[in-house]
Every structure is written in C-alpha cells, then in structure tokens.
Design a protein around this motif. Structure first.
Motif, PDB file in Angstrom:
ATOM      1  N   VAL A  13     -19.878  10.189 -17.194  1.00 23.89           N
ATOM      2  CA  VAL A  13     -19.156   9.423 -18.579  1.00 23.89           C
ATOM      3  C   VAL A  13     -20.303   9.044 -19.123  1.00 23.89           C
ATOM      4  O   VAL A  13     -21.094   8.208 -18.879  1.00 23.89           O
ATOM      5  CB  VAL A  13     -18.055   8.472 -18.012  1.00 23.89           C
ATOM      6  CG1 VAL A  13     -17.558   7.727 -19.320  1.00 23.89           C
ATOM      7  CG2 VAL A  13     -17.111   8.956 -17.142  1.00 23.89           C
ATOM      8  N   ALA A  14     -20.480   9.216 -20.531  1.00 28.37           N
ATOM      9  CA  ALA A  14     -21.713   8.557 -21.343  1.00 28.37           C
ATOM     10  C   ALA A  14     -21.112   7.218 -21.759  1.00 28.37           C
ATOM     11  O   ALA A  14     -19.917   7.298 -22.420  1.00 28.37           O
ATOM     12  CB  ALA A  14     -21.920   9.766 -22.494  1.00 28.37           C
ATOM     13  N   VAL A  15     -22.031   6.328 -21.674  1.00 25.52           N
ATOM     14  CA  VAL A  15     -21.594   5.030 -22.091  1.00 25.52           C
ATOM     15  C   VAL A  15     -22.201   4.745 -23.590  1.00 25.52           C
ATOM     16  O   VAL A  15     -23.296   4.877 -23.718  1.00 25.52           O
ATOM     17  CB  VAL A  15     -22.245   4.078 -21.284  1.00 25.52           C
ATOM     18  CG1 VAL A  15     -21.900   2.690 -21.617  1.00 25.52           C
ATOM     19  CG2 VAL A  15     -21.869   4.192 -19.825  1.00 25.52           C
ATOM     20  N   TRP A  16     -21.131   4.662 -24.460  1.00 27.70           N
ATOM     21  CA  TRP A  16     -21.560   4.323 -25.886  1.00 27.70           C
ATOM     22  C   TRP A  16     -21.122   2.926 -26.347  1.00 27.70           C
ATOM     23  O   TRP A  16     -20.074   2.540 -25.790  1.00 27.70           O
ATOM     24  CB  TRP A  16     -21.114   5.359 -26.975  1.00 27.70           C
ATOM     25  CG  TRP A  16     -21.693   6.776 -26.575  1.00 27.70           C
ATOM     26  CD1 TRP A  16     -22.360   7.292 -25.692  1.00 27.70           C
ATOM     27  CD2 TRP A  16     -21.397   7.754 -27.607  1.00 27.70           C
ATOM     28  NE1 TRP A  16     -22.654   8.552 -26.101  1.00 27.70           N
ATOM     29  CE2 TRP A  16     -22.160   8.957 -27.209  1.00 27.70           C
ATOM     30  CE3 TRP A  16     -20.507   7.979 -28.905  1.00 27.70           C
ATOM     31  CZ2 TRP A  16     -22.043  10.138 -27.830  1.00 27.70           C
ATOM     32  CZ3 TRP A  16     -20.608   9.062 -29.704  1.00 27.70           C
ATOM     33  CH2 TRP A  16     -21.415  10.232 -29.206  1.00 27.70           C
ATOM     34  N   LEU A  17     -21.801   2.180 -27.206  1.00 24.97           N
ATOM     35  CA  LEU A  17     -21.460   1.138 -27.698  1.00 24.97           C
ATOM     36  C   LEU A  17     -20.635   1.162 -28.994  1.00 24.97           C
ATOM     37  O   LEU A  17     -21.002   1.884 -29.902  1.00 24.97           O
ATOM     38  CB  LEU A  17     -22.797   0.046 -27.998  1.00 24.97           C
ATOM     39  CG  LEU A  17     -22.407  -1.280 -28.722  1.00 24.97           C
ATOM     40  CD1 LEU A  17     -21.789  -2.095 -27.628  1.00 24.97           C
ATOM     41  CD2 LEU A  17     -23.779  -1.947 -29.041  1.00 24.97           C
ATOM     42  N   TRP A 266     -13.254   8.603 -25.343  1.00 22.66           N
ATOM     43  CA  TRP A 266     -12.042   7.524 -25.206  1.00 22.66           C
ATOM     44  C   TRP A 266     -12.753   6.336 -26.155  1.00 22.66           C
ATOM     45  O   TRP A 266     -13.619   5.492 -25.734  1.00 22.66           O
ATOM     46  CB  TRP A 266     -12.245   6.947 -23.673  1.00 22.66           C
ATOM     47  CG  TRP A 266     -11.977   8.021 -22.671  1.00 22.66           C
ATOM     48  CD1 TRP A 266     -12.631   8.432 -21.558  1.00 22.66           C
ATOM     49  CD2 TRP A 266     -11.171   9.036 -22.700  1.00 22.66           C
ATOM     50  NE1 TRP A 266     -12.358   9.347 -20.961  1.00 22.66           N
ATOM     51  CE2 TRP A 266     -11.392  10.017 -21.481  1.00 22.66           C
ATOM     52  CE3 TRP A 266     -10.073   9.597 -23.524  1.00 22.66           C
ATOM     53  CZ2 TRP A 266     -10.659  11.084 -21.183  1.00 22.66           C
ATOM     54  CZ3 TRP A 266      -9.341  10.796 -23.172  1.00 22.66           C
ATOM     55  CH2 TRP A 266      -9.518  11.442 -21.979  1.00 22.66           C
ATOM     56  N   ALA A 267     -11.750   6.029 -27.001  1.00 25.57           N
ATOM     57  CA  ALA A 267     -11.977   5.120 -28.123  1.00 25.57           C
ATOM     58  C   ALA A 267     -10.922   3.844 -27.912  1.00 25.57           C
ATOM     59  O   ALA A 267      -9.931   4.271 -27.281  1.00 25.57           O
ATOM     60  CB  ALA A 267     -11.732   5.823 -29.464  1.00 25.57           C
ATOM     61  N   SER A 268     -11.226   2.867 -28.570  1.00 24.51           N
ATOM     62  CA  SER A 268     -10.257   1.760 -28.601  1.00 24.51           C
ATOM     63  C   SER A 268     -10.012   1.363 -26.985  1.00 24.51           C
ATOM     64  O   SER A 268      -8.739   1.364 -26.475  1.00 24.51           O
ATOM     65  CB  SER A 268      -8.819   2.197 -29.145  1.00 24.51           C
ATOM     66  OG  SER A 268      -7.722   1.073 -29.025  1.00 24.51           O
ATOM     67  N   VAL A 291     -16.986  10.799 -22.940  1.00 25.80           N
ATOM     68  CA  VAL A 291     -17.648   9.505 -23.377  1.00 25.80           C
ATOM     69  C   VAL A 291     -16.896   8.308 -23.539  1.00 25.80           C
ATOM     70  O   VAL A 291     -15.589   8.584 -23.918  1.00 25.80           O
ATOM     71  CB  VAL A 291     -18.120   9.970 -25.009  1.00 25.80           C
ATOM     72  CG1 VAL A 291     -18.988   8.540 -25.502  1.00 25.80           C
ATOM     73  CG2 VAL A 291     -19.001  11.135 -24.700  1.00 25.80           C
ATOM     74  N   ASN A 292     -17.099   7.122 -23.107  1.00 28.75           N
ATOM     75  CA  ASN A 292     -16.378   5.839 -23.374  1.00 28.75           C
ATOM     76  C   ASN A 292     -17.173   4.796 -24.279  1.00 28.75           C
ATOM     77  O   ASN A 292     -18.245   4.551 -23.985  1.00 28.75           O
ATOM     78  CB  ASN A 292     -16.291   5.221 -21.888  1.00 28.75           C
ATOM     79  CG  ASN A 292     -15.119   4.334 -22.168  1.00 28.75           C
ATOM     80  OD1 ASN A 292     -14.884   3.319 -22.830  1.00 28.75           O
ATOM     81  ND2 ASN A 292     -14.108   4.230 -21.244  1.00 28.75           N
TER      82      ASN A 292
END
Length: 368
Positions: A13-17, A266-268, A291-292
């Motif tokens: 899972v790629a961690v995005w801000l 995964w957004a919101s 990605v989350n």
C-alpha cells in the motif's frame, strides 16, 4: 519495531498525503513526512487549496505580483495552485526516481466546474500538464460520464491521470475501460507506455455516511445491524474488479509494451462517524498495488496505533457481496446512493472552487 506505516508499505500500500499548502512546503513539513512517515505521494483538491489560502501569509508575495500584473482571478488561481503542485513535485522527485516513476506523484485537479464538459476538461488537462511541467504530475479528472472520454484522451497524449470521484462498481469498470483504451491509443500515437501512470480514486467514507443515514431512517434491527459495512464491501469488490481486468489478455498485450496497471486508490479515508475506529479505512483496505491517500490526522493515527495485519481485502469478496445484497434487501438503493454521492461530490468541489476564487479575488483587491 516496524512501524504501522512501514508495515502498510511492506504490504504493497503506497502511503499518500491528502493535503498540500505553501506553508507545508516552505516549512519542510512535506519533506519530514516523506522521511518519517513513509509518504510517497500527495493529492490535492479544491477544498484543500481553499483552506490553504485562508491561513497564514505564505501566498502574499505571489498574490502581490499577480495583483500588479492584473491577471484574472481564474488565471491567478491556476498560477497559485500550479506553483504549489510544482514545488511538491520537486520535493517528491527523489521518490519518483528511486521507484521507477510509480510513486513520488502529486495530483492537480482540473477546474471542477468542467466536470460535465468533455472537451473543456481535455483542454484544461493539457494546459495544466504544460503549466506544471513535471514528469511526476498526475492530472485529476472526475469519473463522470463526460469525464470518461476525457480520461482516455489525456492518457492517449501521454498525460498521467488520477481519476477521481469514483463511487460505484459499474463506473469503476468504465474507468478501467477508459484507461486501457487510453493506453492503446497512446501506443498507437508512439508514446512510451512505461512513462504513463494512473490511479483510480475510489471514495470510501462518504459511502458509509450516505448509506448509514438511510439505514438509520429505515430503523429496523436488520437495517441498523448493517451500518458501517457498505463502504468496505464496495471497495473490496472494486479490488476484485481490478484483479479481473488487469489479468486479461487485452491488458497483457499492453504489459508487453511497458504498461503498468492503474492502481486502485482509496480516497476519503478519514472516518466521518466518530464512533468508528479512526484507522478503519486504512487497516481494512490493505492489498497489494494499492494507494491510500490520507488526511494528516488519519496518517498520524495510523502511525500511532494502526494495526496492520497483512492483506485484508483478498478473500473477503463473498462476504462483501453478501453485505451489499443485505443492504439491498433492507431497502437501500445502492444505485441511487452512488448517483447522489457523485452529484454531491461535483457540487461540493464546485463550491470549494468558487470559495477559492472568491478568496483570491479578495486578496488581489487588497494588493491593488
């Protein structure tokens, strides 16, 4: 001891801000999150920019110059947002290079007022791609019916795309079709497919908010027992659809030319219901090649007490389908739910954009 965010990264899972601001950039806050919190990407939206403009003095110098030049409000907003995105892309450039271009990405959304206008969306995507001029940029295009051909057209020109505002499984399949078609056209146009990347932003918490509101209105014991199940079931079945599409012969033909799959994002993922665990939409949506993108509060909560126990998506498809079937049996019209959410999403982003325009107009007037 391995941190929860490192475990998340190790699980694929790629961690995005889900945030950006001039202050975060100039203070080194984004660089710190990259170094200390496994952050490898950034997403933005009109609400984020409207908030950033309302806080502090980080934009004053640029606003002063824009006012002296007497640019239009629309052009001022484009200049301000592109500046932040370009800076963010530069901060993330080492991540982009080290990872072969998969991560290290920053997303900038087309004007949300164009969500129902295909041709203007394509033109805006081209303009933003040219304006930011960074290889690790992604242009955000909404997954409206009118947005689908714009997604294909942008990809066909070699523009990396973050498809946003996806709520339904049917629309997600249409998004993947638009992506594959775009890469096929990009190949025909002579583009290097290995340099074109895309994510599909599947919204999560808003689904539970809308469905749970309807379940509370129904009020039966059966209905109340189904609260907070819709979003995870919907997202998990989206991943099942992703696995199906990107294992087919049509896709394999593109892989031979260097294509990389459009990752589910995964957004919101910040919980809206305070009764729910604050890391719910992180810990329960762990799957490879995803990605989350998290608000900072969710990111820090995950770092502090997130329990990452490996893949929590594959192997859940039958249960997820059963949950959606139970919701339908309880009287929840899921087709109507996702239509309402898409319409509301477009309106909310339009409103935020209008607020951003108004804020910039006020600041320009102060400088003149």
């Amino acid at each position: 001891m391995t941190s929860p965010l490192q475990k998340l990264s190790d699980a694929g899972v790629a961690v995005w801000l889900d945030d950006i601001s001039r202050e975060r950039l100039r203070s080194g806050g984004l660089a710190a999150l990259i170094a200390e919190r496994n952050v490898v990407g950034v997403t933005s939206n009109p609400t984020i920019f409207a908030k950033a403009l309302s806080e502090g003095d980080a934009y004053d110098a640029q606003l002063h110059d824009l006012a002296i030049r007497r640019v239009s409000v629309d052009e001022a907003v484009r200049a301000i947002t592109a500046y932040d995105i370009r800076w963010g892309a530069d901060v993330l450039l080492p991540v982009y290079r080290d990872g072969g271009g998969v991560d290290g990405r920053v997303s900038l959304e087309v004007d949300p007022r164009l969500a129902r206008d295909t041709e203007r969306t394509i033109a805006e995507a081209r303009a933003l791609w040219w304006l930011v001029d960074r290889p690790n940029l992604m242009i955000k295009i909404p997954a409206t019916v009118e947005g689908l051909p714009a997604i294909t057209a942008a990809l066909a020109e070699g523009i990396s795309v973050n498809v946003t505002l996806i709520f339904s499984l049917d629309r997600y399949r249409a998004v993947m079709e638009a992506f594959v078609s775009g890469l096929e056209q990009a190949k025909a146009n002579g583009h290097d497919l290995s340099e074109i990347h895309s994510v599909a932003s599947f919204f999560v918490s808003r689904v539970d908010s809308e469905v749970d509101k309807r379940l509370n209105a129904i009020g039966t014991e059966q209905a109340l027992g189904l609260r907070s199940k819709a979003a995870l079931a919907n997202a998990r079945l989206a991943y099942a659809a992703y696995e199906e599409v990107f294992a087919g012969r049509r896709w394999e033909a593109l892989v031979a030319d260097g294509a990389q799959a459009q990752r589910p994002l995964w957004a919101s993922t910040g919980v809206k219901d305070p009764a729910l665990p604050d890391t719910l939409y992180v810990t329960e949506l762990v799957a490879p090649n995803t990605v989350n993108t998290m608000p900072e509060a969710t990111l820090q909560a995950t770092a502090d007490h997130g329990e990452i126990s490996g893949d929590t998506v594959r192997g859940t498809y039958a249960a997820a389908r059963a949950d959606l079937d139970a919701l339908a049996a309880a009287g929840v019209d899921l087709d109507d739910v996702v239509k309402v959410l898409e319409d509301e999403g477009v309106v909310k982003f339009e409103k935020s954009w209008e607020e951003l325009l108004e804020r910039v107009a006020q600041e320009l007037d102060k400088q003149r």
